[in-house]
Design a protein around this motif. Sequence first.
Motif, PDB file in Angstrom:
ATOM      1  N   ALA A   1      15.463  -3.440  10.016  1.00 31.96           N
ATOM      2  CA  ALA A   1      14.050  -3.658   9.704  1.00 31.96           C
ATOM      3  C   ALA A   1      13.152  -2.682  10.457  1.00 31.96           C
ATOM      4  O   ALA A   1      12.163  -2.190   9.900  1.00 31.96           O
ATOM      5  CB  ALA A   1      13.670  -5.102  10.050  1.00 31.96           C
ATOM      6  N   ILE A   2      13.491  -2.376  11.711  1.00 34.18           N
ATOM      7  CA  ILE A   2      12.675  -1.434  12.492  1.00 34.18           C
ATOM      8  C   ILE A   2      12.765  -0.024  11.891  1.00 34.18           C
ATOM      9  O   ILE A   2      11.755   0.695  11.795  1.00 34.18           O
ATOM     10  CB  ILE A   2      13.128  -1.447  13.956  1.00 34.18           C
ATOM     11  CG1 ILE A   2      12.722  -2.760  14.629  1.00 34.18           C
ATOM     12  CG2 ILE A   2      12.529  -0.269  14.724  1.00 34.18           C
ATOM     13  CD1 ILE A   2      13.216  -2.904  16.045  1.00 34.18           C
ATOM     14  N   ILE A   3      13.973   0.374  11.484  1.00 29.15           N
ATOM     15  CA  ILE A   3      14.117   1.691  10.839  1.00 29.15           C
ATOM     16  C   ILE A   3      13.313   1.747   9.549  1.00 29.15           C
ATOM     17  O   ILE A   3      12.612   2.729   9.263  1.00 29.15           O
ATOM     18  CB  ILE A   3      15.597   1.988  10.590  1.00 29.15           C
ATOM     19  CG1 ILE A   3      16.351   2.122  11.925  1.00 29.15           C
ATOM     20  CG2 ILE A   3      15.767   3.255   9.760  1.00 29.15           C
ATOM     21  CD1 ILE A   3      17.841   2.300  11.764  1.00 29.15           C
ATOM     22  N   PHE A   4      13.405   0.702   8.743  1.00 27.21           N
ATOM     23  CA  PHE A   4      12.635   0.649   7.501  1.00 27.21           C
ATOM     24  C   PHE A   4      11.134   0.664   7.797  1.00 27.21           C
ATOM     25  O   PHE A   4      10.365   1.340   7.104  1.00 27.21           O
ATOM     26  CB  PHE A   4      13.021  -0.610   6.731  1.00 27.21           C
ATOM     27  CG  PHE A   4      12.257  -0.787   5.452  1.00 27.21           C
ATOM     28  CD1 PHE A   4      12.566  -0.046   4.323  1.00 27.21           C
ATOM     29  CD2 PHE A   4      11.205  -1.697   5.388  1.00 27.21           C
ATOM     30  CE1 PHE A   4      11.846  -0.211   3.148  1.00 27.21           C
ATOM     31  CE2 PHE A   4      10.486  -1.870   4.223  1.00 27.21           C
ATOM     32  CZ  PHE A   4      10.806  -1.127   3.095  1.00 27.21           C
ATOM     33  N   LEU A   5      10.724  -0.073   8.832  1.00 26.56           N
ATOM     34  CA  LEU A   5       9.313  -0.111   9.196  1.00 26.56           C
ATOM     35  C   LEU A   5       8.819   1.257   9.647  1.00 26.56           C
ATOM     36  O   LEU A   5       7.704   1.675   9.298  1.00 26.56           O
ATOM     37  CB  LEU A   5       9.107  -1.147  10.300  1.00 26.56           C
ATOM     38  CG  LEU A   5       7.686  -1.306  10.839  1.00 26.56           C
ATOM     39  CD1 LEU A   5       6.754  -1.785   9.731  1.00 26.56           C
ATOM     40  CD2 LEU A   5       7.666  -2.287  12.002  1.00 26.56           C
TER      41      LEU A   5
END
Length: 359
Positions: free
Chosen positions: A185-189
């Motif tokens: 999720a952090i990479i996508f964010l």
Amino acid sequence: MNFDWLKRYMPRGLYGRAALILLLPIISLQVVVSVVFIQRHYEDVTRQMAGALVLDLRLLVENINSAETFEQALADGRAVASSLEMDIDLPGEAASDPTGDLAGAVDHVRFYDLSGRVVIEILRQRVDPVQWIDLADDWRRVQVWMITDHGQIRVAVSRARVSASNPHQFLVLMVFVGAIMSLVAIIFLRNQLRPIRRLSQAAEEFGKGRVVAYKPSGASEVRSAGNAFLDMRARIERQIEQRTMMLSGVSHDLRTPLTRLKLGLSMLDHDDEQQAMISDIHDMERLLDEFLSFARGDALDDPVTCDPVALVRDAVEKMSRNGENVALRRPNGEGIATLRPLALTRALENLIGNALRYA
């Protein structure tokens, strides 16, 4: 309620706030699931399974106590233990049997074994002859020392009979999966916030007078904001161009009547009033030259990387060649900056000229 104090501890950047919004529910969900599921489900299951072991231990103790001789107690105890899938040791039968008084012994359990503490609590409350319980020596077995009419007895049963197997594996799996999903999720964010950063940089550079390449990307809302920024930048550039053309045209058109006025004044008799009017015309021509220089510089002068010290030195040398009393006290210096050289040179010349005329 006033939550201003909370703002001091909150992230100020969009990335930090979005990460907080994303991670806070995941962590809260894990804590709630851990407390509700493990504390209630595993504890209830452990209590039920430990209660079944209590009945088996009572039955074993009753059979041993009902025997009249030690040999009969040994035979009856082994028969009952075999049917109940237990291992028992009577006094003097095994070298590992504890010796001495265990009435005040402290039960042995690992600090992270939550279900083991429930097992000890149930056995202590419901089985009177229990002296000592060991859940740490062998984590796969539960060892209970009890007192019977024929002496001390050790009973060993499988740990799977009294508690749910490996409850910590659920925690480890939940934390591991949560960490992986949070990382994804952090990479996508980060990928979603990158177009916003590019838009911010393009707007900041345009505010400083520099036009950088920018192409809208990302989510539909970010693309819409990027297209709106490009349209705004194009309109501002057209307005600047139209203003420049207007200043250039007005300045050029005013030269013709000024030239006629100057020609007419030159044909009159020379007196003080005529000289004052000619001086005013020269001032107006100088202002028009400044307008034309500004229009040309604004249209053709693009930001480039240059040395500001060299520009100052050139402006001072130019004024010195024109016979002005100008000197640069600190000509040494180093530094590179991105600026408009023609505009800066014009500003320096105006500053030096005003200082010479009015200072």
